[in-house]
Design a protein around this motif. Sequence first.
Motif, PDB file in Angstrom:
ATOM      1  N   LEU A 157       0.815  -1.229   0.081  1.00 18.38           N
ATOM      2  CA  LEU A 157       0.000  -0.085   0.024  1.00 18.38           C
ATOM      3  C   LEU A 157       0.785   1.233   0.016  1.00 18.38           C
ATOM      4  CD1 LEU A 157      -2.671  -0.966   2.724  1.00 18.38           C
ATOM      5  CD2 LEU A 157      -3.059  -0.908   0.494  1.00 18.38           C
ATOM      6  N   LEU A 158       0.175   2.468  -0.369  1.00 26.71           N
ATOM      7  CA  LEU A 158       0.933   3.482  -0.084  1.00 26.71           C
ATOM      8  C   LEU A 158       1.528   3.799   1.211  1.00 26.71           C
ATOM      9  CD1 LEU A 158      -1.508   5.762  -2.059  1.00 26.71           C
ATOM     10  CD2 LEU A 158       0.666   5.088  -3.105  1.00 26.71           C
ATOM     11  N   ASP A 180       6.292  14.862   5.452  1.00 26.68           N
ATOM     12  CA  ASP A 180       5.384  15.847   5.222  1.00 26.68           C
ATOM     13  C   ASP A 180       4.250  15.580   4.414  1.00 26.68           C
ATOM     14  OD1 ASP A 180       6.631  14.625   3.137  1.00 26.68           O
ATOM     15  OD2 ASP A 180       7.610  16.343   2.249  1.00 26.68           O
ATOM     16  N   GLY A 181       3.955  14.388   4.570  1.00 25.51           N
ATOM     17  CA  GLY A 181       2.713  13.919   3.827  1.00 25.51           C
ATOM     18  C   GLY A 181       2.980  13.501   2.372  1.00 25.51           C
ATOM     19  N   THR A 182       3.979  13.509   2.107  1.00 21.24           N
ATOM     20  CA  THR A 182       4.253  13.083   0.531  1.00 21.24           C
ATOM     21  C   THR A 182       4.489  11.613   0.452  1.00 21.24           C
ATOM     22  OG1 THR A 182       6.465  13.541   0.596  1.00 21.24           O
ATOM     23  CG2 THR A 182       5.407  15.338  -0.225  1.00 21.24           C
ATOM     24  N   LEU A 207       1.388  12.617  -4.073  1.00 22.13           N
ATOM     25  CA  LEU A 207       2.248  12.511  -5.188  1.00 22.13           C
ATOM     26  C   LEU A 207       2.390  13.617  -5.999  1.00 22.13           C
ATOM     27  CD1 LEU A 207       3.874   9.990  -6.447  1.00 22.13           C
ATOM     28  CD2 LEU A 207       2.240   9.801  -8.123  1.00 22.13           C
ATOM     29  N   ARG A 208       3.643  14.021  -5.949  1.00 21.63           N
ATOM     30  CA  ARG A 208       4.291  15.393  -6.594  1.00 21.63           C
ATOM     31  C   ARG A 208       4.336  14.883  -8.107  1.00 21.63           C
ATOM     32  NH1 ARG A 208       8.712  17.489  -2.260  1.00 21.63           N
ATOM     33  NH2 ARG A 208       7.369  18.184  -0.665  1.00 21.63           N
ATOM     34  N   GLU A 212       0.583  18.469  -7.446  1.00 16.60           N
ATOM     35  CA  GLU A 212       0.616  17.195  -6.521  1.00 16.60           C
ATOM     36  C   GLU A 212      -0.875  16.591  -6.416  1.00 16.60           C
ATOM     37  OE1 GLU A 212       2.183  18.436  -2.737  1.00 16.60           O
ATOM     38  OE2 GLU A 212       0.191  19.403  -2.185  1.00 16.60           O
ATOM     39  N   VAL A 213      -1.000  15.426  -6.463  1.00 19.05           N
ATOM     40  CA  VAL A 213      -2.371  14.950  -6.423  1.00 19.05           C
ATOM     41  C   VAL A 213      -2.651  14.048  -5.240  1.00 19.05           C
ATOM     42  CG1 VAL A 213      -3.873  13.248  -7.565  1.00 19.05           C
ATOM     43  CG2 VAL A 213      -2.749  14.624  -8.860  1.00 19.05           C
ATOM     44  N   PRO A 214      -3.688  14.166  -4.332  1.00 20.56           N
ATOM     45  CA  PRO A 214      -3.730  13.165  -3.134  1.00 20.56           C
ATOM     46  C   PRO A 214      -4.314  11.787  -3.659  1.00 20.56           C
ATOM     47  CG  PRO A 214      -5.374  14.676  -3.307  1.00 20.56           C
ATOM     48  CD  PRO A 214      -4.543  14.928  -4.345  1.00 20.56           C
ATOM     49  N   LEU A 215      -3.573  10.916  -3.230  1.00 17.95           N
ATOM     50  CA  LEU A 215      -3.911   9.374  -3.461  1.00 17.95           C
ATOM     51  C   LEU A 215      -4.463   8.729  -2.445  1.00 17.95           C
ATOM     52  CD1 LEU A 215      -1.037   8.558  -5.994  1.00 17.95           C
ATOM     53  CD2 LEU A 215      -3.296   9.401  -6.524  1.00 17.95           C
ATOM     54  N   LYS A 216      -5.288   7.600  -2.446  1.00 15.49           N
ATOM     55  CA  LYS A 216      -5.700   6.779  -1.352  1.00 15.49           C
ATOM     56  C   LYS A 216      -5.810   5.423  -1.782  1.00 15.49           C
ATOM     57  CE  LYS A 216      -9.817   6.862  -0.285  1.00 15.49           C
ATOM     58  NZ  LYS A 216     -11.271   7.271   0.259  1.00 15.49           N
ATOM     59  N   THR A 217      -5.424   4.435  -0.751  1.00 14.12           N
ATOM     60  CA  THR A 217      -5.576   3.238  -1.081  1.00 14.12           C
ATOM     61  C   THR A 217      -6.547   2.554   0.079  1.00 14.12           C
ATOM     62  OG1 THR A 217      -3.404   2.638  -0.205  1.00 14.12           O
ATOM     63  CG2 THR A 217      -3.674   2.803  -2.547  1.00 14.12           C
TER      64      THR A 217
END
Length: 587
Positions: A384-385, A390-392, A412-413, A517-522
């Motif tokens: 998983l992610l 720093d949240g990246t 994700l940058r 940057e895009v927020p991703l979730k798994t």
Amino acid sequence: MFSLKLSLLQVFFLMVPERVLSQPSPSPSRAMPTHSELGPRTQGGTLQSSEVPGISTAGPTVVTSSTPGNKTVDLFPVLPICVCDLTPGACDINCCCDSDCYLLHPRTVFSFCLPGSVRSASWVCVDNSLIFRSNSPFPSRVFIDSNGIKQFCVHVNNSRLNYLQKLQKVNATNFQALATEFGGESFTSTSQTQSPPSFYRAGDPILTYFPKWSVISLLRQPAGVGAGGLCAKSNPAGFLESKSTTCARFFKNLADSCTSDPALNAASYYNFTVLKLQVPVTPVSQAGSPVLAGNTCQNVVAQVIYEIETNGTFGIQKVSVSFGQTNLTVEPRTSLQQDFIIHFRAFQQSTAASLTGSRSGNPGYIVGKPLLVLTGDMRHSMTLLQSQGDGTCSIKRHEVQFGVNAISGCKLRLKRVDCSHLQQELYQALHGSPRPEHIAIFGNADPAQKGEWTRILSRNYSVSAMHCTSCCVIPVSLEIQILWAYIGLQSNPQAHVSGARFLYQLQSIQDSQPKTEVPLKTVVTFVDITQKPEPPRGQPRMDWKYPFDFFFPFKMAFSRGEGSQKGSIFPIIILCLLLLGVLNHRD
């Protein structure tokens, strides 16, 4: 006559035993002064000499703390041995017996006297209101405690407190006698000394030898400690304990630490041999030393993996090490995250078996063990992610554990690339690299047996279905659904995976407004689809039901006269015998 009674009264108080008046105590709460309370100032009250030996005064008086204590007779002459005189020719602070201080009354200069620098004192105290006149040959003082209560205290001469033990003369004549009387065994005899075991046991620290310095040490596996996860290099590795640790290092000046810090140099992780057979540590591949090139520190160690092969009680047979290296930019307060992995396996293990890795169950999955997936012929764990501080999104990823629902996310940058490359990068970030194709049905699945794996279903949204011509459709969320069930005996059920599916949630972004940057979730969800069987039944029981008129012939027979019973008794007996035979046949 009145004077005679007062004299008798004071004699009575002075002759009362100590245990009746008060018990000596060094505690100020009980108004018992100690040698540190004999100066002009005391905590909780004031203590003043009112009697000089051999002199009688009419009643003790209380003097305030401003009264200098050096006007009284010094009750504690210099000791013959000054244990706190540690500096010859100089005055040791608070050493009241130091002759180099040249102080007649040291308490007027020092805040307290060190233990052993004054003679010990023993005091007996009573309430001051009970004393009218003191004719005691011993010095007396009045102490005012923190509650304002006056206590009359008498200094008792207790020679035992200041008794000095004289040194015994030892010569050749009495040496053996004194050694036998007072001595004992200084060291454990050779027969009682426990020799180290001839082989490693599970959990034992692994010995290492540095031939350059001729030093024996331990194999270390640095681990993170504290809230920041700082590297603690003193953590020893345990024999047969395969585990992974992660820790962080911070550098004030990376330009200086780049080539001087051994933690960044790969050579410091294999410049020794492993005992007890002095097995050399062999690097799998050549790792370069750190180099400072401009504003970048190159070839920095970010990961260390030890592979240790053992052969039972014969110990460690082979040790190899591999490295993961990275480059760091020289900046203030640069940090580095390092991973340390130690893996033990049997010596002369086949290559195929070593690539297989550890099982997650045998055969059924064990809750908490890694979920096994297959890409081509390579077996690995589903991941998983994982986010950084720093949240990246981090390069490291979480392992999916069987039976444990989980959710993770990060930012994700993005790089300025076209839509197709952007989609590929986001898909790879969500499901990991390489992309899982099959999932193991059981925890001991063999990659060579394709029947022990099932394909992972995937549901994707097509770009045409979104009816968007000027935007890029990117995945932002992945939900992993795992269907599993128990099979086999109820006394020993085995968990197996029935199926798995990837569900991607897509989002469209305008090509003219690219995101940085895009927020991703798994999300991982385990669904138990076990179909529990009906509970086992016991042996069938006979449930006989007789007809409602079964006893009619008997009633009719007994309702007739005595003569008729004699004639009908034989058919009744025959009927009963037939009935018993039928019942026995059914049983």
